[in-house]
Design a protein around this motif. Structure first.
Motif, short mmCIF file in Angstrom:
data_model
loop_
_atom_site.label_atom_id
_atom_site.label_comp_id
_atom_site.label_asym_id
_atom_site.label_seq_id
_atom_site.Cartn_x
_atom_site.Cartn_y
_atom_site.Cartn_z
N ALA A 19 0.84 -1.20 0.00
CA ALA A 19 0.00 0.00 0.00
C ALA A 19 0.87 1.26 0.00
CB ALA A 19 -0.94 -0.01 1.20
N GLN A 20 1.96 1.23 0.75
CA GLN A 20 2.90 2.36 0.75
C GLN A 20 3.43 2.60 -0.66
OE1 GLN A 20 5.99 2.29 3.83
NE2 GLN A 20 4.85 0.68 4.88
N GLN A 22 2.03 1.61 -3.56
CA GLN A 22 0.97 2.01 -4.50
C GLN A 22 0.64 3.49 -4.36
OE1 GLN A 22 -2.41 -0.61 -4.50
NE2 GLN A 22 -3.71 0.80 -5.63
N LEU A 23 0.58 3.97 -3.12
CA LEU A 23 0.15 5.36 -2.90
C LEU A 23 1.29 6.36 -3.03
CD1 LEU A 23 -2.28 4.95 0.11
CD2 LEU A 23 -2.80 4.96 -2.33
N PHE A 24 2.47 5.98 -2.57
CA PHE A 24 3.54 6.97 -2.46
C PHE A 24 4.80 6.63 -3.26
CE2 PHE A 24 1.11 7.77 1.48
CZ PHE A 24 0.96 9.14 1.39
N ARG A 25 5.38 5.47 -3.02
CA ARG A 25 6.71 5.22 -3.58
C ARG A 25 6.69 4.88 -5.05
NH1 ARG A 25 8.04 3.06 1.81
NH2 ARG A 25 7.32 1.01 1.11
N ARG A 147 -4.93 6.85 -7.00
CA ARG A 147 -3.92 5.79 -6.99
C ARG A 147 -4.43 4.54 -6.28
NH1 ARG A 147 1.65 9.18 -5.58
NH2 ARG A 147 1.73 10.35 -7.56
N ALA A 148 -5.25 4.73 -5.25
CA ALA A 148 -5.81 3.59 -4.52
C ALA A 148 -6.70 2.75 -5.42
CB ALA A 148 -6.60 4.07 -3.30
#
Lengths: 206, 206
Positions: A19-20, A22-25, A147-148
């Motif tokens: 999840a990190q 997918q959303l940010f990195r 993005r989610a």
């Protein structure tokens, strides 16, 4: 998957690593998209998720105009700046994100425990500032919400404010803040990751 | 776990359901916290995650002052409004989030592909507006990043702007936008979820 500077800190985040990513990195601002459409149901799912993100006094001033018809697209594209025109002409879905400058009219039911919450926002200039501040916070939620959903967002601020207001918020009570292209990323969708400020440049302790 | 109005849409979100809950559906604004401290390493992990959230022209204007010492806490608490004083006096960690109004000085290395990016922001008023807009977007990322670390955030805008500027950003080139209490939620940490606007109140298609 993590950037080198993350080593030793990512395990302090309890959110799943995927999840990190997918959303940010691994989430990136997309400049090209595939032809795959974004359904109304999928966009609704994004809203039903991000609506829970907090705003001050539960103001929720974000309003969204989805540019679905070719007629509306033809009105928007010429109002975009430079290379944003081509990107916006080709994206599967385009959303105009604006602030409701009269959000206070909804407050009696959004903060039912308060007496006369509208009185706090009687001044139009202060109300507009609050509307834009909280809409911008919600734009942050919105980008991550796209993005989610497994989609990429291409947020842009380069457009004719007056023209977009006139064409897409003709009631005069909204201010457009951002236009976002949405879809599955296409070929060469993004350039290399741009530098980020180091922790010690951003955070100080007193 | 989902609110009833989410049924039929949550499966269109590819992000794991647990992550959706942690960030949005079960994440809540906390008014009380346990005594458990928030370590520097944990806060750093939050930054190392949220730094990747996009800003226009990679501006990254968010700056953070962590109120770690009792001396600094004693300066901040009297500047908070009403009930925010007690909340801020007791939270394990307090962060003052501000906008760097001179963010443009960093742009040559943040957008290395551009010639003279600083020239775009020569006008101080337009620069301040851009700084505040992008900082607010980053505040959205920040709140979700705190939740991603398994912590709760209590963002507040009720404080003396001039006083906080003078005490915590004395260089005159920053504007405080939000103060955030951070920690593990304590007893009766939040009230019932406030209403959210329905999809059709927020989104229109043209």
């Amino acid at each position: 998957m993590s950037a080198p500077e993350n080593s030793g800190t990512a395990d302090l985040i309890t959110l799943a690593a995927e999840a990190q990513d997918q959303l940010f990195r691994e989430g990136r601002t997309a400049n090209t998209f595939t032809d795959e459409p974004v359904s109304e149901a999928q966009f609704r799912a994004v809203y039903e998720l991000i609506k829970f993100g907090p705003t001050s006094l539960n103001q929720q001033p974000l309003r969204v105009v989805l540019v679905r018809s070719q007629e509306a697209r033809d009105r928007l594209v010429p109002l975009m700046t430079g290379r944003n025109q081509e990107k916006t002409s080709k994206a599967p879905l385009v959303a105009v994100l604006g602030a409701d400058l009269d959000f206070h009219e909804e407050l009696p039911r959004l903060v039912p425990f308060m007496d006369d919450p509208q009185a706090l926002f009687a001044d139009p200039a202060a109300r507009a500032e609050s509307a834009k501040f909280n809409t911008a916070i919600q734009i942050g939620y919105f980008i991550l919400g796209v993005r989610a959903a497994g989609l990429a967002a291409g947020p842009m601020i380069g457009f004719d404010r007056e023209g977009v207001t006139k064409e897409f918020f003709p009631d005069g009570r909204h201010a457009p803040l951002c236009v976002v292209n949405i879809g599955k990323p296409g070929p060469d969708a993004w350039m290399g990751r741009l530098p980020r400020l180091a922790y010690d440049e951003v955070v100080t302790s007193v």
